[in-house]
Design a protein around this motif. Structure first.
Motif, PDB file in Angstrom:
ATOM      1  N   ALA A  15       0.836  -1.202   0.000  1.00  0.00           N
ATOM      2  CA  ALA A  15       0.000   0.000   0.000  1.00  0.00           C
ATOM      3  C   ALA A  15       0.867   1.247   0.000  1.00  0.00           C
ATOM      4  O   ALA A  15       0.588   2.225  -0.720  1.00  0.00           O
ATOM      5  CB  ALA A  15      -0.927  -0.006   1.218  1.00  0.00           C
ATOM      6  N   ASP A  16       1.948   1.244   0.785  1.00  0.00           N
ATOM      7  CA  ASP A  16       2.861   2.387   0.825  1.00  0.00           C
ATOM      8  C   ASP A  16       3.567   2.576  -0.511  1.00  0.00           C
ATOM      9  O   ASP A  16       3.809   3.706  -0.942  1.00  0.00           O
ATOM     10  CB  ASP A  16       3.896   2.201   1.937  1.00  0.00           C
ATOM     11  N   VAL A  17       3.929   1.479  -1.171  1.00  0.00           N
ATOM     12  CA  VAL A  17       4.599   1.579  -2.475  1.00  0.00           C
ATOM     13  C   VAL A  17       3.690   2.261  -3.490  1.00  0.00           C
ATOM     14  O   VAL A  17       4.096   3.235  -4.156  1.00  0.00           O
ATOM     15  CB  VAL A  17       5.016   0.188  -2.992  1.00  0.00           C
ATOM     16  N   PHE A  18       2.456   1.795  -3.617  1.00  0.00           N
ATOM     17  CA  PHE A  18       1.548   2.360  -4.609  1.00  0.00           C
ATOM     18  C   PHE A  18       1.153   3.803  -4.260  1.00  0.00           C
ATOM     19  O   PHE A  18       1.046   4.658  -5.142  1.00  0.00           O
ATOM     20  CB  PHE A  18       0.293   1.491  -4.744  1.00  0.00           C
ATOM     21  N   THR A  19       0.956   4.070  -2.984  1.00  0.00           N
ATOM     22  CA  THR A  19       0.596   5.428  -2.566  1.00  0.00           C
ATOM     23  C   THR A  19       1.750   6.394  -2.819  1.00  0.00           C
ATOM     24  O   THR A  19       1.546   7.509  -3.311  1.00  0.00           O
ATOM     25  CB  THR A  19       0.216   5.447  -1.071  1.00  0.00           C
ATOM     26  N   THR A  20       2.972   5.965  -2.482  1.00  0.00           N
ATOM     27  CA  THR A  20       4.156   6.804  -2.728  1.00  0.00           C
ATOM     28  C   THR A  20       4.341   7.040  -4.217  1.00  0.00           C
ATOM     29  O   THR A  20       4.673   8.152  -4.642  1.00  0.00           O
ATOM     30  CB  THR A  20       5.413   6.129  -2.136  1.00  0.00           C
ATOM     31  N   ALA A  21       4.109   6.011  -5.010  1.00  0.00           N
ATOM     32  CA  ALA A  21       4.216   6.163  -6.468  1.00  0.00           C
ATOM     33  C   ALA A  21       3.221   7.205  -6.964  1.00  0.00           C
ATOM     34  O   ALA A  21       3.555   8.054  -7.803  1.00  0.00           O
ATOM     35  CB  ALA A  21       3.964   4.821  -7.155  1.00  0.00           C
ATOM     36  N   GLY A  22       2.001   7.154  -6.425  1.00  0.00           N
ATOM     37  CA  GLY A  22       0.994   8.137  -6.816  1.00  0.00           C
ATOM     38  C   GLY A  22       1.407   9.554  -6.475  1.00  0.00           C
ATOM     39  O   GLY A  22       1.208  10.489  -7.272  1.00  0.00           O
ATOM     40  N   ARG A  77      12.514   5.966  -7.997  1.00  0.00           N
ATOM     41  CA  ARG A  77      12.219   7.076  -7.089  1.00  0.00           C
ATOM     42  C   ARG A  77      11.430   6.594  -5.866  1.00  0.00           C
ATOM     43  O   ARG A  77      11.653   7.064  -4.742  1.00  0.00           O
ATOM     44  CB  ARG A  77      11.444   8.164  -7.831  1.00  0.00           C
ATOM     45  N   VAL A  78      10.509   5.667  -6.097  1.00  0.00           N
ATOM     46  CA  VAL A  78       9.741   5.103  -4.979  1.00  0.00           C
ATOM     47  C   VAL A  78      10.665   4.315  -4.058  1.00  0.00           C
ATOM     48  O   VAL A  78      10.616   4.455  -2.831  1.00  0.00           O
ATOM     49  CB  VAL A  78       8.606   4.193  -5.486  1.00  0.00           C
ATOM     50  N   ALA A  79      11.528   3.491  -4.643  1.00  0.00           N
ATOM     51  CA  ALA A  79      12.447   2.669  -3.856  1.00  0.00           C
ATOM     52  C   ALA A  79      13.374   3.550  -3.013  1.00  0.00           C
ATOM     53  O   ALA A  79      13.629   3.258  -1.837  1.00  0.00           O
ATOM     54  CB  ALA A  79      13.263   1.765  -4.778  1.00  0.00           C
ATOM     55  N   ARG A  80      13.866   4.624  -3.607  1.00  0.00           N
ATOM     56  CA  ARG A  80      14.741   5.538  -2.861  1.00  0.00           C
ATOM     57  C   ARG A  80      13.986   6.186  -1.705  1.00  0.00           C
ATOM     58  O   ARG A  80      14.525   6.351  -0.608  1.00  0.00           O
ATOM     59  CB  ARG A  80      15.285   6.616  -3.795  1.00  0.00           C
ATOM     60  N   LYS A  81      12.761   6.558  -1.961  1.00  0.00           N
ATOM     61  CA  LYS A  81      11.942   7.180  -0.921  1.00  0.00           C
ATOM     62  C   LYS A  81      11.747   6.227   0.255  1.00  0.00           C
ATOM     63  O   LYS A  81      11.751   6.652   1.417  1.00  0.00           O
ATOM     64  CB  LYS A  81      10.579   7.549  -1.519  1.00  0.00           C
TER      65      LYS A  81
END
Length: 353
Positions: free
Chosen positions: A32-39, A201-205
């Motif tokens: 959920a955090d991955v998809f939300t951060t991507a958004g 970018r998501v992975a780095r975040k």
């Protein structure tokens, strides 16, 4: 309220994560955090589609009990969703028999999800059992947590179980291994949807690898635990003191007061492997422990554990763990020391002594 009526077409990819009871929060919170951060990252670039992430319960109670004593109150259950879904993820699975009657409606719903109404169907950890029960994994390659892979294979022989990868996909069906592998899978899905750059970018975040090195085989034990009176345990107790020696079946059988032929037969029957293979696995287990806990040079570890020289030890590690001894040490050595925390904490610890 029916989700078809409630959900408006805002152009976003709908991600439905079914949080199964009795599981770790990371099973569903991680993806959920991955998809939300991507958004959020996409929005910062002026891309407004992104993801619409929903965590739903598998039962009509709309409540999910976790294994840390927290109960999640979901806004919706799976039965509230009847329309198309972009990505469906079954996060974990409560395998207790008493929980199955309450999940009957969930399984009735799950069998209706096909590639015609769900672009991607995925599982995290034990969620593979749910997909298998619904027939979604029949004839497909799949993975799950290394501790559960044998159980999945025996319970559902139509599934091609592969324990090594952190995640797999076969057509529109995706499966992942234990807990944190759900993050690996979600990042791969973001890359599939919005390019590698966004996924990085998501992975780095999240301070996470985009493509985590290694395989599940590095995490699992090579040998099972045996009862004290089991021939495997009795043999192991003696072998642990003699791993540095050149060992053969005659020596081991002699110690067990058995003939070579009888020992080999009984040992294979009770452990499922020949003595030579057992000895090699025991040597490797001893070596991995030394790599994790000590600074002993790898050459010395090879000698102490009877693995020969560096070349032989490297070949054996690649066969069992799909990684080299040096790479294994970097990945699994004592965490504080590997992070340089011992040096940082030493003065503070000295002051409290």
């Amino acid at each position: 309220m029916n989700q078809d009526v409630e959900h408006q077409d805002n152009g976003k990819k709908q991600v439905v994560i079914v949080a199964m009871s009795g599981q770790m929060l990371l099973n569903f919170a991680g993806p959920a955090d991955v998809f939300t951060t991507a958004g959020n990252i996409l929005q910062s670039f002026g891309i407004t589609d992104g993801y619409d992430v929903m965590i739903v319960s598998p039962t009509s109670t709309k409540k999910v009990d976790t294994n840390i004593g927290i109960t999640i109150n979901c806004r919706l259950s799976v039965t509230d969703i009847s329309g198309p879904i972009d990505t469906l993820i079954i996060a974990g699975n409560d395998l207790r028999e008493e929980s199955q009657p309450a999940l009957a409606t969930f399984y009735d719903w799950l069998v209706t999800r096909t590639e015609h109404n769900t672009r991607r169907i995925a599982s995290i950890c034990g969620g593979a059992f749910a997909l298998a029960k619904a027939g979604i994994l029949d004839g497909r390659s799949a993975t799950t947590h290394w501790e559960r892979s044998e159980k999945l294979s025996k319970a559902y022989p139509a599934v091609k179980v592969n324990t090594n990868p952190f995640f797999t996909n076969d057509g529109h069906v995706y499966t992942s291994a234990g807990v944190s592998s759900g993050i690996d899978l979600a990042l791969a899905m973001v890359e599939e949807d919005y390019t590698k750059d966004i996924a990085i970018r998501v992975a780095r975040k999240l301070v996470f690898y985009l493509s985590r090195p290694g395989f599940q085989s590095q995490f699992g034990a090579l040998l099972p635990s045996y009862e004290n009176e089991h021939i495997g345990q009795k043999t192991q107790n003696w072998l642990n003191e003699h791993l540095h020696e050149k060992l053969d079946v005659d020596q081991i059988a002699d110690h067990m007061n058995m003939s070579k032929r009888n020992f080999t037969r009984v040992f294979h029957k009770q452990t499922g492997m020949p003595p030579a293979k057992f000895v090699e696995k025991l040597r490797v287990e001893a070596a991995r422990k030394l790599l994790e806990d000590t600074d002993t040079p790898i050459e010395r570890i090879a000698e102490q554990c009877g693995l020969g020289g560096l070349v032989t030890m490297r070949r054996i590690f690649l066969r069992h763990f799909m990684t080299t001894p040096s790479d294994y040490r970097r990945a699994f050595r004592t965490s504080l020391k590997a992070a340089g925390m011992n040096e940082l904490l030493a003065p503070k610890l000295a002051n409290t002594a």
